[in-house]
Motif scaffolding. Structure first.
Motif, short mmCIF file in Angstrom:
data_model
loop_
_atom_site.label_atom_id
_atom_site.label_comp_id
_atom_site.label_asym_id
_atom_site.label_seq_id
_atom_site.Cartn_x
_atom_site.Cartn_y
_atom_site.Cartn_z
N ASP A 249 0.86 -1.17 0.00
CA ASP A 249 0.00 0.00 0.00
C ASP A 249 0.90 1.23 0.00
OD1 ASP A 249 -1.87 1.97 0.30
OD2 ASP A 249 -2.54 1.36 2.28
N LYS A 250 0.99 1.88 -1.14
CA LYS A 250 1.86 3.05 -1.25
C LYS A 250 1.07 4.35 -1.11
CE LYS A 250 5.41 0.91 -3.97
NZ LYS A 250 6.27 0.98 -5.11
N ARG A 251 -0.22 4.23 -0.82
CA ARG A 251 -1.04 5.44 -0.76
C ARG A 251 -0.81 6.23 0.51
NH1 ARG A 251 -5.98 1.80 -1.99
NH2 ARG A 251 -5.09 1.07 -0.10
N GLY A 252 -0.81 5.59 1.65
CA GLY A 252 -0.70 6.31 2.90
C GLY A 252 -1.92 7.19 3.09
N ALA B 237 -0.28 -7.23 16.87
CA ALA B 237 0.29 -5.89 16.98
C ALA B 237 0.61 -5.54 18.43
CB ALA B 237 -0.68 -4.85 16.40
N ASN B 238 -0.17 -6.04 19.37
CA ASN B 238 0.07 -5.75 20.78
C ASN B 238 0.97 -6.79 21.45
OD1 ASN B 238 -1.59 -3.51 20.61
ND2 ASN B 238 -3.39 -4.64 21.26
N SER B 239 1.16 -7.93 20.80
CA SER B 239 1.92 -9.03 21.41
C SER B 239 3.33 -9.16 20.85
CB SER B 239 1.19 -10.35 21.18
OG SER B 239 -0.11 -10.29 21.70
N TYR B 240 3.56 -8.73 19.63
CA TYR B 240 4.85 -8.89 18.97
C TYR B 240 5.61 -7.57 18.94
CZ TYR B 240 3.19 -13.37 16.95
OH TYR B 240 2.73 -14.63 16.75
N ARG B 241 6.89 -7.64 18.56
CA ARG B 241 7.68 -6.43 18.30
C ARG B 241 7.31 -5.95 16.90
NH1 ARG B 241 11.90 -9.83 19.85
NH2 ARG B 241 12.32 -10.06 17.63
N LEU B 242 7.01 -4.68 16.77
CA LEU B 242 6.71 -4.11 15.46
C LEU B 242 7.91 -3.32 14.95
CD1 LEU B 242 3.82 -5.02 16.00
CD2 LEU B 242 3.06 -2.85 15.06
N TYR B 243 8.29 -3.60 13.72
CA TYR B 243 9.34 -2.86 13.03
C TYR B 243 8.60 -1.89 12.11
CZ TYR B 243 12.46 -6.36 14.89
OH TYR B 243 13.16 -7.18 15.75
N ILE B 244 8.69 -0.62 12.46
CA ILE B 244 7.85 0.40 11.82
C ILE B 244 8.69 1.34 10.97
CG2 ILE B 244 6.22 2.30 12.23
CD1 ILE B 244 5.59 0.91 14.95
N SER B 245 8.13 1.71 9.83
CA SER B 245 8.71 2.73 8.96
C SER B 245 7.62 3.77 8.74
CB SER B 245 9.12 2.10 7.63
OG SER B 245 9.52 3.11 6.72
N ILE B 246 7.97 5.04 8.94
CA ILE B 246 6.99 6.11 8.73
C ILE B 246 7.69 7.33 8.14
CG2 ILE B 246 7.22 6.92 11.12
CD1 ILE B 246 4.18 7.67 10.91
N LEU B 247 7.06 7.92 7.14
CA LEU B 247 7.57 9.14 6.51
C LEU B 247 6.42 10.10 6.28
CD1 LEU B 247 10.06 7.94 3.74
CD2 LEU B 247 10.60 9.25 5.78
N THR B 248 6.68 11.37 6.52
CA THR B 248 5.70 12.42 6.25
C THR B 248 6.35 13.43 5.32
OG1 THR B 248 4.66 12.17 8.42
CG2 THR B 248 4.26 14.24 7.25
N THR C 211 1.47 11.11 4.63
CA THR C 211 2.18 10.24 5.57
C THR C 211 1.93 8.79 5.19
OG1 THR C 211 1.94 11.86 7.36
CG2 THR C 211 2.47 9.60 8.00
N LEU C 212 3.00 8.02 5.18
CA LEU C 212 2.94 6.60 4.90
C LEU C 212 3.58 5.86 6.07
CD1 LEU C 212 2.41 4.19 2.99
CD2 LEU C 212 4.67 4.62 2.00
N ALA C 213 2.81 4.97 6.69
CA ALA C 213 3.31 4.14 7.79
C ALA C 213 3.18 2.68 7.41
CB ALA C 213 2.54 4.43 9.07
N GLN C 214 4.24 1.92 7.59
CA GLN C 214 4.24 0.49 7.29
C GLN C 214 4.90 -0.23 8.45
OE1 GLN C 214 6.40 0.63 3.54
NE2 GLN C 214 4.49 0.34 2.43
N ALA C 215 4.52 -1.49 8.66
CA ALA C 215 5.11 -2.25 9.76
C ALA C 215 5.13 -3.74 9.46
CB ALA C 215 4.33 -2.00 11.05
N VAL D 221 5.55 -11.08 10.23
CA VAL D 221 4.16 -10.95 9.78
C VAL D 221 4.02 -9.53 9.25
CG1 VAL D 221 1.77 -10.88 10.56
CG2 VAL D 221 3.35 -12.55 11.55
N MET D 222 3.50 -9.40 8.04
CA MET D 222 3.31 -8.06 7.48
C MET D 222 2.02 -7.46 8.05
SD MET D 222 6.05 -7.95 5.88
CE MET D 222 5.88 -6.30 5.28
#
Length: 176
Positions: free
Chosen positions: A45-48, A117-128, A142-146, A159-160
């Motif tokens: 999802d590149k829309r953000g 999302a609440n149980s695992y470690r999330l590796y997050i990327s966010i750009l505004t 803003t685009l947020a991915q994890a 897990v994406m």
């Protein structure tokens, strides 16, 4: 000796798997390689979130670092000339800025039925990115991915996750 080496090379190459990828087999989206070596094609999802705020771009740009700080996001990328700010990879566990991670990302469920999302470690990327629309209006993109990984220490494939749009919306709302 040379004959043995040649036979060994032929044997090894005959055993190695080959994958034919013509135009019809080429992945159309990003490809993720699992630990077992299999390929999973992902829909990216590149829309953000794209929003307009009634604020001049200079004011929005000046406020953006404090908005990120309030949300608990450390700034890892800041390109002033492009009005771009964000963090390309940070880790969050359970909460981000006091908000449960499942409000921002959907990562499925654990085997016990809890939100991943609440149980695992999330590796997050966010750009505004900010862009001027007029003298008093700014476009905020803003685009947020994890991706999520188990905290158990067992080596598992990530897990994406998909964004709910809530985090991106909070950034735009805070700039109003």
């Amino acid at each position: 000796m040379r004959r043995f080496t040649l036979l060994a090379l032929i044997s090894v190459s005959a055993c190695s798997p080959t994958v034919a990828r013509g135009p019809s087999m080429a992945p159309s989206g990003p490809t993720f390689i699992t630990g077992s070596g299999s390929f999973i094609e992902l829909a990216e999802d590149k829309r953000g979130l794209l929003a307009r705020v009634p604020v001049p771009i200079d004011s929005a740009w000046a406020a953006l670092p404090s908005v990120y700080a309030e949300l608990g996001i450390d700034i890892g990328t800041m390109i002033s000339a492009a009005h771009r700010i964000g963090n390309l990879e940070f880790i969050a566990t359970r909460r981000l800025g006091g908000v449960r991670l499942d409000e921002y990302f959907r990562c499925g469920r654990t085997s016990a039925g809890a939100s991943a999302a609440n149980s695992y470690r999330l590796y997050i990327s966010i750009l505004t990115d900010l862009a001027p629309v007029s003298a008093g209006e700014t476009e905020v993109h803003t685009l947020a991915q994890a991706s999520a990984r188990s905290n158990s220490g067992a080596s598992r494939d990530p897990v994406m996750c998909t964004s709910t749009g809530e985090l991106e919306g909070r950034i735009a709302e805070a700039l109003r």
